[in-house]
Design an enzyme around this catalytic site. Sequence first.
Site, PDB file in Angstrom:
ATOM      1  NE  ARG A   1      -2.348  -1.348   3.525  1.00  0.00           N
ATOM      2  CZ  ARG A   1      -1.804  -0.611   4.461  1.00  0.00           C
ATOM      3  NH1 ARG A   1      -1.872   0.720   4.391  1.00  0.00           N
ATOM      4  NH2 ARG A   1      -1.206  -1.152   5.495  1.00  0.00           N
TER       5      ARG A   1
ATOM      6  CE1 TYR B   1       1.942  -7.196  -3.931  1.00  0.00           C
ATOM      7  CE2 TYR B   1       0.900  -6.207  -2.027  1.00  0.00           C
ATOM      8  CZ  TYR B   1       1.654  -7.209  -2.588  1.00  0.00           C
ATOM      9  OH  TYR B   1       2.095  -8.243  -1.804  1.00  0.00           O
TER      10      TYR B   1
ATOM     11  CE  LYS C   1      -6.590  -3.404   5.415  1.00  0.00           C
ATOM     12  NZ  LYS C   1      -5.776  -4.517   5.160  1.00  0.00           N
TER      13      LYS C   1
ATOM     14  CG  HIS D   1      -7.059  -3.185  10.056  1.00  0.00           C
ATOM     15  ND1 HIS D   1      -5.761  -2.740  10.158  1.00  0.00           N
ATOM     16  CD2 HIS D   1      -7.024  -4.217   9.175  1.00  0.00           C
ATOM     17  CE1 HIS D   1      -4.975  -3.465   9.371  1.00  0.00           C
ATOM     18  NE2 HIS D   1      -5.718  -4.371   8.775  1.00  0.00           N
TER      19      HIS D   1
ATOM     20  CB  SER E   1      -0.672  -3.709   8.029  1.00  0.00           C
ATOM     21  OG  SER E   1      -1.859  -3.055   7.638  1.00  0.00           O
TER      22      SER E   1
ATOM     23  CB  CYS F   1       0.617  -6.424  14.051  1.00  0.00           C
ATOM     24  SG  CYS F   1       1.808  -5.108  13.718  1.00  0.00           S
TER      25      CYS F   1
ATOM     26  CG  ASP G   1      -7.312  -7.363   6.790  1.00  0.00           C
ATOM     27  OD1 ASP G   1      -6.366  -7.158   7.565  1.00  0.00           O
ATOM     28  OD2 ASP G   1      -7.534  -6.661   5.793  1.00  0.00           O
TER      29      ASP G   1
ATOM     30  NE  ARG H   1       0.183  -8.760   2.469  1.00  0.00           N
ATOM     31  CZ  ARG H   1      -0.391  -8.368   3.601  1.00  0.00           C
ATOM     32  NH1 ARG H   1      -1.482  -8.969   4.047  1.00  0.00           N
ATOM     33  NH2 ARG H   1       0.122  -7.391   4.321  1.00  0.00           N
TER      34      ARG H   1
END
Length: 613
Positions: free
Chosen positions: A79, A223, A232, A252, A274, A276, A299, A391
């Site tokens: 991002r 991406y 998001k 989130h 993110s 974590c 998420d 990912r």
Amino acid sequence: MTLIDETPIATGSERPDVHAWVAQVAELTQPARVVWCDGSGAERHRLIAMGVRKGTLEPLPEPHYGSYLVRSAPDDVARVEDRTVIATTDPDDAGPTNNWRDPVDLEAELVELFEGSMRGRTMWVVPFSMGPVGGPISQLGVQVTDSLYAVLSMGTMTRVGAAARELVEAGAPWVPAVHSVGYPLTDEFGQQVREDVPWPSSDTKLIAHFPESRQIWSYGSGYGGNALLGKKCFALRIASAMGRDQGWLAEHMLLVRVTTPEGKQHHVAGAFPSACGKTNFAMMTPSLPGWKIETLGDDIVWMRRDSEGRLRAINPEAGFFGVAPGTSEATNPAAHQMLWGNTIFTNCAQTADGDVWWEGLTPTPPQGLTDWRGEPWSPESGKPAAHPNARFTVAAEQCPTLADSWDDPEGVVVDAVLFGGRRATTVPLVAQARDWAHGVFLGATMASEKTAAAEGTVGEVRRDPFAMLPFTGYNAADHWGHWLSQGEQLGEHAPALFSVNWFRKDDDGGFLWPGFGDNSRVLEWVVARLEGRVDAVDTPAGLVPRAEDLTTADLGLAEGVLEQLLTADPAEYAREADGVEELFAGFGDRLPQAMRDQLAELRSRTAGDGGTA
Ligand code: GTP
Ligand code: SPV
Ligand code: MN
């Protein structure tokens, strides 16, 4: 600036007929063809065949049935937070933590960027639902995109197809989302100017949101969160603003069901920034015997009060876009199993026989690796073989720990919420908020070391309120105010709030806590608190466990480690209060009084000792 029929297409708040809107966007971007997606298996097969032909997708060998490796452009790997903007009429409605833009100026900039941006390319129209189609907490969207990777990924991450399209065509509210990789193949006369590449993208990137008119325009990146606009952009930035206006929450967070050895069930949500640990926690194999964790989401969570006044949550997504590095049979067996096939791997390394590999998958790297850029790699290369933000994209249905109620449109009742950052120091393993306002303070003031999920310096500690710093579509102080008012309305039905930290380090930089499946030991204490079975120690961090109330005897922690994990040092919290004061100062009079009071309370507590609650 206005378009064909004189209706401003980004700032106008009237939701147009979907066909008129698609025509309007096509007029602007001038694609060679427009294709409506139906979300079917046949369509997926066609897209995959096309992706393989173009070199975007590389088929993996057995045993990864129906899986593919994708390599992005080397400068399009995460991002782009500094190119992510929120347009509101009043800058204070975006607040100091967002990149604010004037809506009219931004629309003019977008029209310039998108003009002819799809020339020579296909424009896919992707009608989708976030949450089960037609559900009471769900929302609809339509993404147009000229990225095959985005279409395929949307098909996994959201519910794409005729059911969503019919609702949109019938006039249900929906969010328009325009995405272009900014890589036209022809000029305005239809002359080819360049060949397509496996990963088209542009040096110019702009991820734009209009929370007031509920629109998304994303340019230049293919991406993840830049391009899969249901995630998001919609489910957090736009949805958070909808939630503020309509009395619900878009967060989130992961979402799990915990079953105790006695068979009692609790639902727990967790806001971690993110990279974590949300996906890992959501798919945890508990190390404590008799405990069961089932996955509902990894998420994003949307939460709304039901008719009985309880807080109900759904996961609006339909798949997982998870961090590959660190995922292994040992750390996360459920995720490891889930990736058996039908998975798109992005920016992983490749083994000599064509399979994927990433740091942490095996204790040592195999011989003959190719790195994520396609270059030969050896341990001497001095850089990771897989990109740190590599990912996997996979359907939720493939998760072996998926809860049966994961797609119940009514959602599940939330009993506890965890707020957890990546903190090498200061923040104890777990602390319960003393009350709702203190919990909102814990969420608002959480901080975390930056990870590879976004561009920037990895490791730098920054405040990340509610793990929503790059995702709140309005003023973060208003977000805290919204949480405070939700708490008032929930009253006795409000979930219990906790802070957690799996990432505290010793002096040599090693993690003090084993994490992963052993986080079930923290859940055991959380549940004991929910069920009113244990006391806690009142500290500046909140209510911390007594060492004897955590099951750790079999962990073999070195002498003093547990005590260190449970320490909330007043001197460190005095410094924490300085950081919080700095954060709060940016919000001026938008800061809720309750947050000022909490800071004053923390100041007074960092001067004295703790007691027992
Ligand atoms: P996003 O998808 O970016 O939102 O990330 P996420 O919050 O879902 O994080 P994820 O579970 O993918 O974990 C990110 C990284 O943290 C991975 O490399 C994990 O191996 C690592 N990690 C996850 N949980 C733990 C934990 O309990 N302890 C430690 N030490 N590392 C963890
Ligand atoms: C995150 O950064 O929190 C992600 C990855 O989940 S992305 O979809 O790229 O935002
Ligand atoms: Mn995430």
